[in-house]
Design a protein around this motif. Structure first.
Motif, PDB file in Angstrom:
ATOM      1  N   GLU A 195       3.778   5.712  -2.934  1.00 62.52           N
ATOM      2  CA  GLU A 195       5.127   6.571  -3.283  1.00 62.52           C
ATOM      3  C   GLU A 195       5.041   6.683  -4.786  1.00 62.52           C
ATOM      4  O   GLU A 195       5.401   7.722  -5.227  1.00 62.52           O
ATOM      5  CB  GLU A 195       6.246   5.848  -2.619  1.00 62.52           C
ATOM      6  N   ILE A 196       4.883   5.500  -5.443  1.00 58.61           N
ATOM      7  CA  ILE A 196       4.882   5.410  -6.814  1.00 58.61           C
ATOM      8  C   ILE A 196       3.889   6.686  -7.255  1.00 58.61           C
ATOM      9  O   ILE A 196       3.990   7.193  -8.177  1.00 58.61           O
ATOM     10  CB  ILE A 196       4.559   4.042  -7.535  1.00 58.61           C
ATOM     11  N   GLY A 197       2.644   6.723  -6.598  1.00 60.03           N
ATOM     12  CA  GLY A 197       1.608   7.494  -7.242  1.00 60.03           C
ATOM     13  C   GLY A 197       1.795   8.966  -6.632  1.00 60.03           C
ATOM     14  O   GLY A 197       1.258   9.800  -7.024  1.00 60.03           O
ATOM     15  N   GLY A 198       2.898   9.191  -5.673  1.00 64.36           N
ATOM     16  CA  GLY A 198       3.022  10.577  -5.016  1.00 64.36           C
ATOM     17  C   GLY A 198       2.076  11.104  -4.185  1.00 64.36           C
ATOM     18  O   GLY A 198       2.032  12.205  -3.803  1.00 64.36           O
ATOM     19  N   THR A 199       1.272  10.043  -3.489  1.00 68.12           N
ATOM     20  CA  THR A 199       0.313  10.622  -2.630  1.00 68.12           C
ATOM     21  C   THR A 199       0.269  10.296  -1.204  1.00 68.12           C
ATOM     22  O   THR A 199      -0.113  10.631  -0.249  1.00 68.12           O
ATOM     23  CB  THR A 199      -1.063   9.920  -3.184  1.00 68.12           C
ATOM     24  N   ARG A 200       1.121   9.280  -0.761  1.00 63.74           N
ATOM     25  CA  ARG A 200       1.249   8.656   0.528  1.00 63.74           C
ATOM     26  C   ARG A 200       2.251   9.574   1.457  1.00 63.74           C
ATOM     27  O   ARG A 200       2.166   9.645   2.626  1.00 63.74           O
ATOM     28  CB  ARG A 200       2.102   7.202   0.400  1.00 63.74           C
ATOM     29  N   GLU A 201       3.175  10.336   0.885  1.00 63.32           N
ATOM     30  CA  GLU A 201       4.217  11.052   1.439  1.00 63.32           C
ATOM     31  C   GLU A 201       3.815  12.686   1.792  1.00 63.32           C
ATOM     32  O   GLU A 201       4.353  13.266   2.376  1.00 63.32           O
ATOM     33  CB  GLU A 201       5.394  11.128   0.928  1.00 63.32           C
ATOM     34  N   TRP A 202       2.429  12.976   1.384  1.00 65.53           N
ATOM     35  CA  TRP A 202       2.193  14.359   1.636  1.00 65.53           C
ATOM     36  C   TRP A 202       1.250  14.511   2.523  1.00 65.53           C
ATOM     37  O   TRP A 202       0.260  13.405   2.763  1.00 65.53           O
ATOM     38  CB  TRP A 202       1.775  14.816   0.338  1.00 65.53           C
ATOM     39  N   THR A 216       0.948  -1.146   0.002  1.00 67.49           N
ATOM     40  CA  THR A 216       0.060  -0.206   0.033  1.00 67.49           C
ATOM     41  C   THR A 216       0.950   1.297   0.127  1.00 67.49           C
ATOM     42  O   THR A 216       0.714   2.019  -0.813  1.00 67.49           O
ATOM     43  CB  THR A 216      -1.022   0.064   1.209  1.00 67.49           C
ATOM     44  N   ARG A 217       1.940   1.400   0.742  1.00 63.94           N
ATOM     45  CA  ARG A 217       2.815   2.311   0.951  1.00 63.94           C
ATOM     46  C   ARG A 217       3.433   2.446  -0.308  1.00 63.94           C
ATOM     47  O   ARG A 217       3.956   3.557  -0.917  1.00 63.94           O
ATOM     48  CB  ARG A 217       3.943   2.206   2.094  1.00 63.94           C
TER      49      ARG A 217
END
Length: 221
Positions: free
Chosen positions: A214-221, A209-210
């Protein structure tokens, strides 16, 4: 025979792993041995822990030869080789037969027999559990790399290109990690193996899931 079967098998197996790649080296054999014995401690039935330990040490001694193209089936070869090694050390034939069955049945290949004994089921589960969890993910990544090498590719691709305008690759990628892990965890035989498998599956689900975030750029914001 002056040594216990488990330690004897460890001594006999080590030279065979000298040319092994990380996914199937002596450290993998030790992890499988440790987890198999741990699972055995949670089983209701009687387990020959010496046969189980010996089988774990010897189960992948044919992997380096298979990778080099010297043999076709590391299970079959290791079964015969282990039998000869143990017979030369005067191990009793009935114990050799039990080790042979464990080795022959440890793989998920279509040609492998179903594990019949509790020791064989525990070895199978421990081997598959070494492809799950945090350490298992690292090991699976090594396996993907090995597969790339065998097909003449230097690297494996980990990025998902389905949502980009980049061309997709036919190299092995992160999808293999997901598929291989789930396939192995779905095949576990013993109750303690499935219990440990559930814990490791939960971690891996969170990891993937993480990864997707990260690949989609949504998890880290």
């Amino acid at each position: 025979m002056t040594q216990e079967l488990g330690p004897l098998a460890r001594t006999l197996s080590v030279p065979y792993y000298e040319d092994a790649l990380p996914a199937h080296d002596q450290f993998h054999a030790k992890r499988v041995r440790d987890v198999a014995l741990r699972l055995a401690g949670h089983c209701d039935g009687s387990v020959d822990r010496d046969v189980l330990a010996a089988s774990a040490w010897l189960h992948d001694i044919g992997r380096p030869r298979e990778r080099a193209g010297e043999i076709d089936d590391h299970d079959e070869w290791a079964t015969a080789e282990a039998a000869q090694l143990l017979a030369a050390e005067d191990v009793k034939p009935d114990r050799i037969d039990r080790v042979k069955h464990c080795i022959r049945a440890h793989s998920i290949r279509a040609s492998s027999p179903e594990p019949r004994t509790l020791e064989a089921k525990l070895l199978f589960d421990a081997d598959k559990l070494d492809a799950a969890g945090a350490r298992g993910l690292v090991r699976l990544a090594c396996l993907v790399g090995e597969r790339s090498g065998r097909t003449g590719k230097k690297y494996a691709v980990i990025d998902d290109t389905s949502d980009t305008d980049l061309e997709s690759s036919d190299h092995p990628d992160i999808t293999l990690l997901r598929e291989w892990a789930r396939e192995r965890l779905d095949m576990l035989y013993t109750r303690p193996g499935r219990r440990l498998g559930r814990t490791r599956r939960e971690f891996m689900d969170e990891f993937f899931t993480r990864f997707d975030g990260e690949i989609g750029g949504t998890r880290e914001w």
